[in-house]
Design a protein around this motif. Structure first.
Motif, PDB file in Angstrom:
ATOM      1  N   TYR A  64      25.450  26.381  59.815  1.00 25.68           N
ATOM      2  CA  TYR A  64      24.559  25.754  60.781  1.00 25.68           C
ATOM      3  C   TYR A  64      23.435  25.092  59.996  1.00 25.68           C
ATOM      4  CZ  TYR A  64      26.940  28.521  64.347  1.00 25.68           C
ATOM      5  OH  TYR A  64      27.890  29.058  65.172  1.00 25.68           O
ATOM      6  N   THR A  66      19.870  22.330  60.188  1.00 29.09           N
ATOM      7  CA  THR A  66      18.912  21.548  60.958  1.00 29.09           C
ATOM      8  C   THR A  66      18.832  20.170  60.331  1.00 29.09           C
ATOM      9  OG1 THR A  66      17.124  22.480  59.593  1.00 29.09           O
ATOM     10  CG2 THR A  66      17.508  23.480  61.746  1.00 29.09           C
ATOM     11  N   ARG A  71      15.919  15.723  64.646  1.00 31.73           N
ATOM     12  CA  ARG A  71      15.469  16.756  65.593  1.00 31.73           C
ATOM     13  C   ARG A  71      16.655  17.520  66.151  1.00 31.73           C
ATOM     14  NH1 ARG A  71      14.006  12.421  68.363  1.00 31.73           N
ATOM     15  NH2 ARG A  71      14.598  13.408  70.338  1.00 31.73           N
ATOM     16  N   GLN A  72      17.627  17.835  65.285  1.00 32.93           N
ATOM     17  CA  GLN A  72      18.880  18.408  65.760  1.00 32.93           C
ATOM     18  C   GLN A  72      19.272  19.681  65.027  1.00 32.93           C
ATOM     19  OE1 GLN A  72      21.303  14.901  65.078  1.00 32.93           O
ATOM     20  NE2 GLN A  72      21.331  14.403  67.262  1.00 32.93           N
ATOM     21  N   VAL A  73      20.107  20.446  65.706  1.00 29.95           N
ATOM     22  CA  VAL A  73      20.798  21.583  65.113  1.00 29.95           C
ATOM     23  C   VAL A  73      22.284  21.279  65.190  1.00 29.95           C
ATOM     24  CG1 VAL A  73      21.307  24.047  65.299  1.00 29.95           C
ATOM     25  CG2 VAL A  73      18.995  23.211  65.780  1.00 29.95           C
ATOM     26  N   THR A  87      19.787  18.706  70.520  1.00 32.80           N
ATOM     27  CA  THR A  87      18.779  17.723  70.122  1.00 32.80           C
ATOM     28  C   THR A  87      17.502  18.078  70.857  1.00 32.80           C
ATOM     29  OG1 THR A  87      20.430  15.976  69.793  1.00 32.80           O
ATOM     30  CG2 THR A  87      18.134  15.294  70.043  1.00 32.80           C
ATOM     31  N   THR A 106      12.944  19.293  62.819  1.00 35.82           N
ATOM     32  CA  THR A 106      13.488  20.639  62.867  1.00 35.82           C
ATOM     33  C   THR A 106      13.585  21.143  61.434  1.00 35.82           C
ATOM     34  OG1 THR A 106      15.687  19.632  62.958  1.00 35.82           O
ATOM     35  CG2 THR A 106      14.771  20.450  65.020  1.00 35.82           C
ATOM     36  N   ILE A 109      16.119  27.666  59.741  1.00 37.21           N
ATOM     37  CA  ILE A 109      17.096  28.201  60.698  1.00 37.21           C
ATOM     38  C   ILE A 109      17.695  29.491  60.152  1.00 37.21           C
ATOM     39  CG2 ILE A 109      19.002  26.842  59.737  1.00 37.21           C
ATOM     40  CD1 ILE A 109      20.100  26.594  62.624  1.00 37.21           C
ATOM     41  N   PHE A 119      15.387  28.831  65.137  1.00 38.52           N
ATOM     42  CA  PHE A 119      14.997  27.744  64.256  1.00 38.52           C
ATOM     43  C   PHE A 119      13.593  27.268  64.617  1.00 38.52           C
ATOM     44  CE2 PHE A 119      17.508  26.232  67.792  1.00 38.52           C
ATOM     45  CZ  PHE A 119      16.812  25.147  68.293  1.00 38.52           C
ATOM     46  N   TYR A 121      10.577  24.149  64.993  1.00 41.70           N
ATOM     47  CA  TYR A 121      10.356  22.757  65.356  1.00 41.70           C
ATOM     48  C   TYR A 121       8.876  22.462  65.183  1.00 41.70           C
ATOM     49  CZ  TYR A 121      10.942  18.452  68.175  1.00 41.70           C
ATOM     50  OH  TYR A 121      11.007  17.146  68.625  1.00 41.70           O
TER      51      TYR A 121
END
Length: 321
Positions: A64, A66, A71-73, A87, A106, A109, A119, A121
């Motif tokens: 996984y 970031t 701005r995503q995982v 998102t 982001t 995580i 995670f 932000y």
């Protein structure tokens, strides 16, 4: 702010890393490494903001990550397939007040045993900055607010106490909050965590009853014992001379660890006595590496290409046992 402008902003801010790192690290520091067979296994899309900032692994070898600028995982399967899981909402002001960097991103995580992802932000706004949670099949939810004038960066999970630890690179603080959420407390504000102008406390891990953290500006690795009452013990500097250090991971050999040096696109092997030597370079495919993780005999290294602007990627390398 467009993805290209975001990268330009971060590149300009990060440029200070190159000169500082080069002044400390030279080809003469290269030494024998317990690594072999580096290969770039996944190439990400820079135009889509796929700049991998941090990584967490599953027992099966999936990862996984970031994507800071996006701005995503995302989940990266062992076969290289990348799937966006979430998102995060863009702040109303576009994130221009995000400390130091000027755009929302982001960052750290971790993955719990039940598959839940936690995670960070950072947006520069009070309504979005903080710790977020994503349960399998669920939607992202903020579970703990962090100061809007801070820059949460590194994240570590103490599975035994179900506590999350967070480095704040702007405020020079390590925060702590339960995995159930709530109001974080400032676990440590030791001066060793402070920035000298760009980013201070950065990478973070829990290891042998202590919190380990890096300080990017000062080029240090720090160890802070977790006392029996849960409070922070006295800070001890474990290694110096690592300007531009970002994230790190232990190799499984005691306190030996591998660390990413962002500005110079290198990975260094740090021995328990603080000695360090370069073990991976741009020739191996590194493009401003941001984080790494170790699972079994494989090291996973993410590169965000913040400065090179060429090839954000995921590199895998064999760890000799």
């Amino acid at each position: 702010m467009s993805s290209n402008k975001k990268l330009l902003t971060l590149s300009a801010a990060s440029a200070v890393l190159v000169a500082a790192s080069a002044a400390v690290l030279s080809p003469a520091s290269t030494g024998a490494a317990p690594l072999s067979g580096p290969r770039v296994s996944v190439h990400f899309d820079l135009a889509k903001g796929q700049t991998p900032e941090n990584i967490a692994l599953t027992p099966g070898g999936d990862a996984y990550v970031t994507f800071a600028a996006g701005r995503q995982v995302a989940k990266v399967s062992r076969d290289g397939t990348t799937r966006i899981l979430a998102t995060l909402p863009k702040p109303a002001d576009g994130g221009i007040h995000t400390p130091v960097l000027g755009f929302p991103l982001t960052v750290g995580i971790v993955r719990a045993h039940d598959g839940t992802l936690y995670f960070l932000y950072a947006t520069g706004t009070a309504d979005l900055t903080g710790v977020w949670r994503l349960r399998p099949g669920g939607k992202p939810q903020r579970i703990a607010a962090l100061p809007a004038n801070g820059l949460p960066n590194g994240l570590a999970l103490d599975a035994r106490t179900r506590m999350l630890y967070i480095t704040d690179s702007a405020l020079g603080t390590i925060w702590r909050v339960r995995t159930t959420g709530g109001t974080p407390t400032a676990w440590s504000t030791a001066p060793e965590l402070a920035s000298t102008g760009f980013l201070g406390a950065n990478g973070l891990k829990i290891h042998k009853g202590a919190v380990w953290a890096t300080n990017l500006d000062k080029g240090t690795i720090l160890r802070i014992p977790i006392r029996p009452d849960g409070c922070a013990g006295r800070v001890r500097t474990e290694a110096t001379g690592l300007q531009g250090i970002d994230d790190f991971a232990f190799t499984g050999r005691g306190d030996q660890l591998l660390a990413t040096l962002n500005g110079t696109s290198q990975v260094t092997l740090v021995q328990p006595d603080g000695r360090h030597s370069i073990v991976l370079t741009p020739a191996d495919g590194l493009q401003n590496p941001t984080s790494l993780a170790v699972r079994g005999d494989t090291v996973h290294v993410t590169s965000a290409a913040y400065l090179t602007g060429k090839d954000p990627n995921l590199l895998r390398v064999h760890l000799k046992r």
